[in-house]
Design a protein around this motif. Sequence first.
Motif, short mmCIF file in Angstrom:
data_model
loop_
_atom_site.label_atom_id
_atom_site.label_comp_id
_atom_site.label_asym_id
_atom_site.label_seq_id
_atom_site.Cartn_x
_atom_site.Cartn_y
_atom_site.Cartn_z
N VAL A 14 14.74 21.94 -51.94
CA VAL A 14 13.81 23.09 -51.94
C VAL A 14 12.52 22.70 -51.24
O VAL A 14 12.01 23.45 -50.38
CB VAL A 14 13.54 23.57 -53.39
N LEU A 15 11.97 21.56 -51.59
CA LEU A 15 10.72 21.10 -50.97
C LEU A 15 10.89 20.86 -49.47
O LEU A 15 10.02 21.23 -48.67
CB LEU A 15 10.23 19.83 -51.66
N THR A 16 12.02 20.28 -49.08
CA THR A 16 12.28 19.99 -47.67
C THR A 16 12.42 21.28 -46.86
O THR A 16 11.85 21.40 -45.77
CB THR A 16 13.55 19.13 -47.52
N VAL A 17 13.16 22.23 -47.38
CA VAL A 17 13.33 23.51 -46.68
C VAL A 17 11.98 24.21 -46.54
O VAL A 17 11.65 24.71 -45.47
CB VAL A 17 14.36 24.40 -47.41
N ALA A 18 11.21 24.24 -47.61
CA ALA A 18 9.90 24.89 -47.56
C ALA A 18 8.99 24.21 -46.53
O ALA A 18 8.31 24.88 -45.75
CB ALA A 18 9.24 24.88 -48.93
N LEU A 19 9.00 22.89 -46.51
CA LEU A 19 8.19 22.13 -45.55
C LEU A 19 8.63 22.43 -44.12
O LEU A 19 7.80 22.75 -43.26
CB LEU A 19 8.30 20.63 -45.83
N ASP A 20 9.92 22.35 -43.87
CA ASP A 20 10.43 22.56 -42.52
C ASP A 20 10.15 23.98 -42.03
O ASP A 20 9.71 24.17 -40.89
CB ASP A 20 11.93 22.26 -42.45
N GLU A 21 10.38 24.97 -42.88
CA GLU A 21 10.14 26.36 -42.48
C GLU A 21 8.66 26.61 -42.18
O GLU A 21 8.33 27.20 -41.16
CB GLU A 21 10.60 27.32 -43.58
N TYR A 22 7.80 26.16 -43.07
CA TYR A 22 6.37 26.39 -42.90
C TYR A 22 5.86 25.73 -41.63
O TYR A 22 5.14 26.34 -40.84
CB TYR A 22 5.62 25.86 -44.12
N CYS A 23 6.25 24.50 -41.41
CA CYS A 23 5.79 23.77 -40.22
C CYS A 23 6.35 24.36 -38.94
O CYS A 23 5.65 24.43 -37.93
CB CYS A 23 6.13 22.29 -40.35
N VAL A 25 7.23 27.55 -38.35
CA VAL A 25 6.57 28.83 -38.09
C VAL A 25 5.15 28.62 -37.56
O VAL A 25 4.70 29.34 -36.67
CB VAL A 25 6.54 29.69 -39.38
N ARG A 26 4.46 27.61 -38.06
CA ARG A 26 3.07 27.38 -37.67
C ARG A 26 2.90 26.34 -36.56
O ARG A 26 1.79 26.01 -36.19
CB ARG A 26 2.26 27.01 -38.89
N GLY A 27 4.00 25.82 -36.07
CA GLY A 27 3.92 24.86 -34.98
C GLY A 27 3.32 23.53 -35.36
O GLY A 27 2.73 22.84 -34.54
N ILE A 28 3.47 23.14 -36.61
CA ILE A 28 2.94 21.86 -37.09
C ILE A 28 3.99 20.79 -36.81
O ILE A 28 5.07 20.80 -37.39
CB ILE A 28 2.61 21.93 -38.60
N ILE A 29 3.65 19.88 -35.91
CA ILE A 29 4.63 18.86 -35.51
C ILE A 29 4.16 17.43 -35.75
O ILE A 29 4.96 16.51 -35.71
CB ILE A 29 5.04 19.04 -34.04
N THR A 30 2.88 17.25 -36.00
CA THR A 30 2.38 15.88 -36.19
C THR A 30 2.73 15.39 -37.59
O THR A 30 2.88 16.18 -38.53
CB THR A 30 0.86 15.80 -36.01
N VAL A 31 2.85 14.09 -37.71
CA VAL A 31 3.12 13.49 -39.01
C VAL A 31 1.99 13.81 -39.99
O VAL A 31 2.24 14.18 -41.14
CB VAL A 31 3.32 11.96 -38.88
N ASP A 32 0.77 13.70 -39.52
CA ASP A 32 -0.38 13.99 -40.39
C ASP A 32 -0.37 15.44 -40.86
O ASP A 32 -0.66 15.73 -42.03
CB ASP A 32 -1.70 13.68 -39.68
N GLY A 33 -0.07 16.35 -39.96
CA GLY A 33 -0.03 17.76 -40.32
C GLY A 33 1.07 18.05 -41.33
O GLY A 33 0.85 18.76 -42.32
#
Length: 71
Positions: A14-23, A25-33
């Motif tokens: 659940v956490l992984t799917v939420a993280l992947d989807e959110y990032c 959609v918002r174009g977050i690709i950096t490790v820090d982001g």
Amino acid sequence: MPFQNIYQPSQVKVLTVALDEYCQVRGIITVDGREEVAFRLMDLFSKGAGTVEALRAGLEEADRSIRVPAE
């Protein structure tokens, strides 16, 4: 010292799917982001948001509350 905050595979999913989807959609690709989003997700999860939908809603609510209105 006993382990704390041990998650079941289904919870990690659940956490992984939420993280992947959110990032994605918002174009977050950096490790820090992605790490920042992961910390936010863990906080929401610890407060009872246990589904992808609830986590998404929590992130979106936080996003709305920190947006600064245009001048």
